[in-house]
Scaffold this motif. Structure first.
Motif, PDB file in Angstrom:
ATOM      1  N   TYR A  26       0.830  -1.195   0.000  1.00 29.09           N
ATOM      2  CA  TYR A  26       0.000   0.000   0.000  1.00 29.09           C
ATOM      3  C   TYR A  26       0.871   1.254   0.000  1.00 29.09           C
ATOM      4  O   TYR A  26       1.924   1.280   0.624  1.00 29.09           O
ATOM      5  N   ILE A  27       0.378   2.271  -0.696  1.00 26.29           N
ATOM      6  CA  ILE A  27       1.016   3.581  -0.702  1.00 26.29           C
ATOM      7  C   ILE A  27       0.002   4.558  -0.112  1.00 26.29           C
ATOM      8  O   ILE A  27      -1.163   4.575  -0.528  1.00 26.29           O
ATOM      9  N   VAL A  28       0.447   5.337   0.852  1.00 28.03           N
ATOM     10  CA  VAL A  28      -0.457   6.294   1.487  1.00 28.03           C
ATOM     11  C   VAL A  28      -0.633   7.485   0.552  1.00 28.03           C
ATOM     12  O   VAL A  28       0.325   8.174   0.221  1.00 28.03           O
ATOM     13  N   ARG A  29      -1.870   7.681   0.114  1.00 32.66           N
ATOM     14  CA  ARG A  29      -2.204   8.792  -0.773  1.00 32.66           C
ATOM     15  C   ARG A  29      -2.554  10.039   0.033  1.00 32.66           C
ATOM     16  O   ARG A  29      -2.187  11.154  -0.318  1.00 32.66           O
ATOM     17  N   LYS A  30      -3.265   9.834   1.147  1.00 32.50           N
ATOM     18  CA  LYS A  30      -3.677  10.950   1.990  1.00 32.50           C
ATOM     19  C   LYS A  30      -3.765  10.465   3.432  1.00 32.50           C
ATOM     20  O   LYS A  30      -4.229   9.361   3.692  1.00 32.50           O
ATOM     21  N   GLY A  31      -3.303  11.296   4.379  1.00 29.69           N
ATOM     22  CA  GLY A  31      -3.404  10.959   5.787  1.00 29.69           C
ATOM     23  C   GLY A  31      -2.162  10.278   6.323  1.00 29.69           C
ATOM     24  O   GLY A  31      -1.091  10.308   5.707  1.00 29.69           O
ATOM     25  N   GLU A  32      -2.349   9.628   7.470  1.00 29.94           N
ATOM     26  CA  GLU A  32      -1.226   8.974   8.141  1.00 29.94           C
ATOM     27  C   GLU A  32      -1.726   7.719   8.853  1.00 29.94           C
ATOM     28  O   GLU A  32      -2.818   7.708   9.401  1.00 29.94           O
ATOM     29  N   VAL A  33      -0.913   6.672   8.813  1.00 28.42           N
ATOM     30  CA  VAL A  33      -1.219   5.428   9.513  1.00 28.42           C
ATOM     31  C   VAL A  33      -0.020   5.046  10.381  1.00 28.42           C
ATOM     32  O   VAL A  33       1.084   5.535  10.167  1.00 28.42           O
ATOM     33  N   LEU A  53      -4.264   7.056  11.724  1.00 32.42           N
ATOM     34  CA  LEU A  53      -3.991   8.149  12.648  1.00 32.42           C
ATOM     35  C   LEU A  53      -4.743   9.412  12.246  1.00 32.42           C
ATOM     36  O   LEU A  53      -4.977  10.289  13.067  1.00 32.42           O
ATOM     37  N   SER A  54      -5.086   9.502  10.977  1.00 26.66           N
ATOM     38  CA  SER A  54      -5.838  10.651  10.470  1.00 26.66           C
ATOM     39  C   SER A  54      -7.311  10.273  10.372  1.00 26.66           C
ATOM     40  O   SER A  54      -7.665   9.101  10.283  1.00 26.66           O
ATOM     41  N   GLU A  55      -8.144  11.323  10.389  1.00 26.52           N
ATOM     42  CA  GLU A  55      -9.578  11.063  10.262  1.00 26.52           C
ATOM     43  C   GLU A  55      -9.900  10.434   8.913  1.00 26.52           C
ATOM     44  O   GLU A  55     -10.722   9.539   8.818  1.00 26.52           O
ATOM     45  N   LYS A  56      -9.249  10.923   7.845  1.00 25.91           N
ATOM     46  CA  LYS A  56      -9.446  10.356   6.509  1.00 25.91           C
ATOM     47  C   LYS A  56      -8.104   9.853   5.991  1.00 25.91           C
ATOM     48  O   LYS A  56      -7.126  10.596   5.958  1.00 25.91           O
ATOM     49  N   VAL A  57      -8.074   8.596   5.613  1.00 25.30           N
ATOM     50  CA  VAL A  57      -6.871   8.004   5.035  1.00 25.30           C
ATOM     51  C   VAL A  57      -7.256   7.400   3.691  1.00 25.30           C
ATOM     52  O   VAL A  57      -8.252   6.683   3.592  1.00 25.30           O
ATOM     53  N   LYS A  58      -6.474   7.706   2.665  1.00 19.82           N
ATOM     54  CA  LYS A  58      -6.676   7.111   1.344  1.00 19.82           C
ATOM     55  C   LYS A  58      -5.390   6.399   0.963  1.00 19.82           C
ATOM     56  O   LYS A  58      -4.296   6.940   1.118  1.00 19.82           O
ATOM     57  N   LEU A  59      -5.537   5.175   0.462  1.00 19.29           N
ATOM     58  CA  LEU A  59      -4.394   4.341   0.101  1.00 19.29           C
ATOM     59  C   LEU A  59      -4.495   3.887  -1.343  1.00 19.29           C
ATOM     60  O   LEU A  59      -5.587   3.640  -1.852  1.00 19.29           O
ATOM     61  N   TYR A  60      -3.350   3.779  -1.978  1.00 22.35           N
ATOM     62  CA  TYR A  60      -3.262   3.059  -3.245  1.00 22.35           C
ATOM     63  C   TYR A  60      -2.930   1.620  -2.881  1.00 22.35           C
ATOM     64  O   TYR A  60      -2.072   1.376  -2.029  1.00 22.35           O
ATOM     65  N   LYS A  61      -3.583   0.686  -3.532  1.00 23.29           N
ATOM     66  CA  LYS A  61      -3.344  -0.731  -3.258  1.00 23.29           C
ATOM     67  C   LYS A  61      -2.738  -1.367  -4.507  1.00 23.29           C
ATOM     68  O   LYS A  61      -3.302  -1.290  -5.588  1.00 23.29           O
ATOM     69  N   ILE A  62      -1.575  -1.995  -4.315  1.00 26.35           N
ATOM     70  CA  ILE A  62      -0.941  -2.744  -5.409  1.00 26.35           C
ATOM     71  C   ILE A  62      -1.019  -4.220  -5.016  1.00 26.35           C
ATOM     72  O   ILE A  62      -0.388  -4.643  -4.042  1.00 26.35           O
ATOM     73  N   GLU A  63      -1.818  -4.964  -5.753  1.00 33.89           N
ATOM     74  CA  GLU A  63      -2.030  -6.384  -5.452  1.00 33.89           C
ATOM     75  C   GLU A  63      -0.700  -7.136  -5.487  1.00 33.89           C
ATOM     76  O   GLU A  63       0.224  -6.762  -6.216  1.00 33.89           O
ATOM     77  N   LYS A  64      -0.624  -8.186  -4.711  1.00 35.91           N
ATOM     78  CA  LYS A  64       0.605  -8.971  -4.591  1.00 35.91           C
ATOM     79  C   LYS A  64       1.104  -9.429  -5.960  1.00 35.91           C
ATOM     80  O   LYS A  64       2.289  -9.265  -6.271  1.00 35.91           O
TER      81      LYS A  64
END
Length: 156
Positions: free
Chosen positions: A8-15, A80-91
């Motif tokens: 996963y790549i974090v597009r927005k927010g923080e985890v 950690l953020s209210e809104k988190v958006k992730l890019y998902k790259i399948e295995k």
């Protein structure tokens, strides 16, 4: 842990990436609390705590290491953020990219090497710190014994 299905790549927010571990019946010092980022300050031998392995923000990624090492997931992800958006790259897509593009493979291998080296150094520092704490405790006990001995000797 589960089998890794993607990176996963974090597009927005923080985890945060967190790992469960068993406590050793000790109370954390202030420096240990900040390093371990534990939720509970006092420990018992049977209680489990979570240790924050990393905080991942926009443009950063996670999950690739478990795929590359063919191991089960070793962490949980917490938003950690209210809104988190992730890019998902399948295995299967990620493995294809690694196999087909030597630059991408080299980039991820080098990054993984640096992380492993950092983790090993961190673990060594933690071991050294724990030894230092034990040595200080032994010295403290030794000083108390000497004081008790010297007080009892002068009172006789």
């Amino acid at each position: 842990g589960q089998e890794p299905d993607a990176m996963y790549i974090v597009r927005k927010g923080e985890v945060s990436l967190e790992k469960n571990f068993e406590n050793r019946g000790m109370k954390a010092s202030k420096s240990e609390e900040s390093l371990l980022s534990t939720r509970k300050k006092s420990f018992s031998p049977t209680r489990q705590s979570k240790r924050v392995l990393a905080k991942i923000g926009e443009g950063q990624y996670f999950g690739e290491e478990d795929i590359m090492l063919e191991q089960k997931r070793s962490f949980s992800v917490v938003c950690l953020s209210e809104k988190v958006k992730l890019y998902k790259i399948e295995k299967h897509q990620f493995v294809f990219m690694l196999r087909e593009d030597p630059e991408i493979r080299s980039f991820f291998e080098e990054t993984m090497e640096k992380r492993v080296k950092w983790r090993n150094e961190y673990e060594q520092r933690q071991e050294n710190f724990q030894k230092l704490l034990k040595d200080l405790e032994v010295k403290k006990r030794g000083l108390q014994i000497k004081r008790t001995y010297s007080v009892s000797r002068t009172s006789v």
